[in-house]
Scaffold this motif. Structure first.
Motif, short mmCIF file in Angstrom:
data_model
loop_
_atom_site.label_atom_id
_atom_site.label_comp_id
_atom_site.label_asym_id
_atom_site.label_seq_id
_atom_site.Cartn_x
_atom_site.Cartn_y
_atom_site.Cartn_z
N ILE A 10 0.90 -1.19 0.10
CA ILE A 10 -0.27 0.01 0.07
C ILE A 10 0.66 1.54 -0.11
O ILE A 10 2.27 1.76 0.22
CB ILE A 10 -1.38 -0.12 1.27
N SER A 11 1.18 2.20 -1.20
CA SER A 11 1.12 3.50 -0.90
C SER A 11 0.50 4.62 -0.35
O SER A 11 1.64 5.33 -0.26
CB SER A 11 1.23 3.60 -3.00
N GLU A 12 -0.68 4.60 -0.76
CA GLU A 12 -0.96 6.10 0.36
C GLU A 12 -2.37 5.46 1.72
O GLU A 12 -2.84 4.62 0.29
CB GLU A 12 -1.35 7.09 -1.09
N ALA A 37 -7.84 3.24 0.25
CA ALA A 37 -6.29 2.78 0.75
C ALA A 37 -5.44 2.59 -0.61
O ALA A 37 -5.54 1.92 -2.18
CB ALA A 37 -5.96 1.39 1.07
N VAL A 38 -4.28 2.95 -1.54
CA VAL A 38 -3.50 3.04 -2.86
C VAL A 38 -3.02 1.21 -3.20
O VAL A 38 -1.94 2.09 -2.35
CB VAL A 38 -3.46 4.73 -3.66
N ILE A 39 -2.96 0.92 -4.04
CA ILE A 39 -1.88 0.48 -4.70
C ILE A 39 -1.67 -0.01 -5.77
O ILE A 39 -2.27 0.81 -6.38
CB ILE A 39 -2.72 -0.90 -4.61
N MET A 72 -3.63 2.65 -16.04
CA MET A 72 -2.90 1.73 -15.79
C MET A 72 -1.79 1.49 -14.95
O MET A 72 -1.13 0.40 -14.76
CB MET A 72 -2.36 2.86 -16.63
N ASP A 73 -1.86 2.29 -13.91
CA ASP A 73 -0.92 1.68 -12.20
C ASP A 73 -1.17 1.84 -10.77
O ASP A 73 -0.21 2.10 -10.09
CB ASP A 73 0.50 2.71 -12.47
N MET A 74 -2.46 1.94 -10.57
CA MET A 74 -2.93 1.33 -9.58
C MET A 74 -3.94 1.47 -9.82
O MET A 74 -5.38 1.37 -10.53
CB MET A 74 -2.35 2.84 -8.23
N ILE A 75 -4.86 1.11 -7.76
CA ILE A 75 -5.84 0.90 -8.15
C ILE A 75 -6.44 1.48 -6.17
O ILE A 75 -5.68 1.95 -5.45
CB ILE A 75 -6.90 -0.91 -7.97
N THR A 76 -7.30 1.92 -6.19
CA THR A 76 -7.63 2.49 -5.08
C THR A 76 -8.97 1.24 -4.23
O THR A 76 -9.46 1.42 -5.34
CB THR A 76 -8.43 3.58 -5.38
N VAL A 77 -9.07 1.01 -2.96
CA VAL A 77 -9.72 0.28 -2.05
C VAL A 77 -9.46 0.76 -1.03
O VAL A 77 -9.72 1.69 -0.72
CB VAL A 77 -9.20 -1.19 -2.18
N ASP A 78 -11.20 0.59 -0.74
CA ASP A 78 -12.10 0.60 0.96
C ASP A 78 -11.67 -0.21 1.81
O ASP A 78 -11.73 -1.47 1.45
CB ASP A 78 -13.49 0.92 0.56
N VAL A 79 -10.57 0.72 2.16
CA VAL A 79 -10.78 0.06 3.73
C VAL A 79 -11.16 0.11 4.79
O VAL A 79 -10.51 0.47 6.28
CB VAL A 79 -8.99 0.12 3.83
N THR A 80 -12.44 1.28 4.68
CA THR A 80 -13.28 1.59 5.93
C THR A 80 -13.47 1.52 6.90
O THR A 80 -13.08 0.92 8.40
CB THR A 80 -14.56 1.93 5.38
N ASN A 81 -13.59 -0.42 6.79
CA ASN A 81 -13.97 -1.54 7.67
C ASN A 81 -12.75 -1.84 8.07
O ASN A 81 -12.94 -3.41 8.71
CB ASN A 81 -14.76 -2.58 7.88
#
Length: 127
Positions: A10-12, A37-39, A72-81
Motif C-alpha cells: 500500500i502506497s497511500e 488505500a492506494v495500491i 494503468m498503474d494503480m487501484i484504489t480500495v475501500d479499507v474503511t472497515n
C-alpha cells in the motif's frame, strides 16, 4: 495447492468524504465517508481493468473492494472497515482469500488468463 501469490505494498491511505468520486472520470461515488488505500498495481501490471468497481484484494486477512476504475498503474480500495491499515502494509491481489478462479469469475475470464497476463517485468520472488 495454489502456486502463486501476487502481493503489493500500500502506497497511500487517506479519507474522502461521502459523495466524492474515485477513479478515472470519477467512475464511482462513495456512499459514506470512506478510508481509501492506494495500491500501485494496475492494468499495465496485469490486473484486469474488468475488475473496476467489483474486484477485491485481501488486507489484514479482510477483503477490500476495488473502488472506481482500475488505472494503468494503480487501484484504489475501500479499507474503511479494516483496522490499522497503513502505508507499507501488504495487499494480496491473488492468493490466500483471493483465489485466481474467483478473480477470473469477477473478470469474466479464466484463472489461466489471470496468472499468465502478469507483466513479466514485475519482480518475482521464488520460495
Amino acid at each position: 495447492h495454489p502456486a502463486i501469490t501476487w502481493k503489493a505494498i500500500i502506497s497511500e491511505v487517506k479519507w474522502i468524504e461521502k459523495g466524492e468520486g474515485v477513479g478515472y472520470d470519477f467512475t464511482e461515488k462513495t456512499g459514506r465517508k470512506t478510508k481509501l488505500a492506494v495500491i500501485p498495481v494496475g492494468y499495465w501490471h496485469g490486473y484486469p481493468r474488468a475488475l473496476s468497481v467489483i474486484g477485491r484484494v485481501s488486507i489484514h486477512n479482510k477483503l477490500a473492494k476495488v473502488l472506481g476504475r482500475v488505472s494503468m498503474d494503480m487501484i484504489t480500495v475501500d479499507v474503511t472497515n479494516i483496522k490499522n491499515v497503513m502505508v507499507g502494509d501488504e495487499a494480496i491481489l491473488v492468493g490466500g482469500q483471493v483465489k485466481a478462479d474467483e478473480v477470473a469469475k469477477w473478470a469474466q475470464t479464466t484463472h489461466y488468463e489471470i496468472i499468465t497476463r502478469l507483466n513479466p517485468l514485475i519482480k518475482r520472488i521464488y520460495v
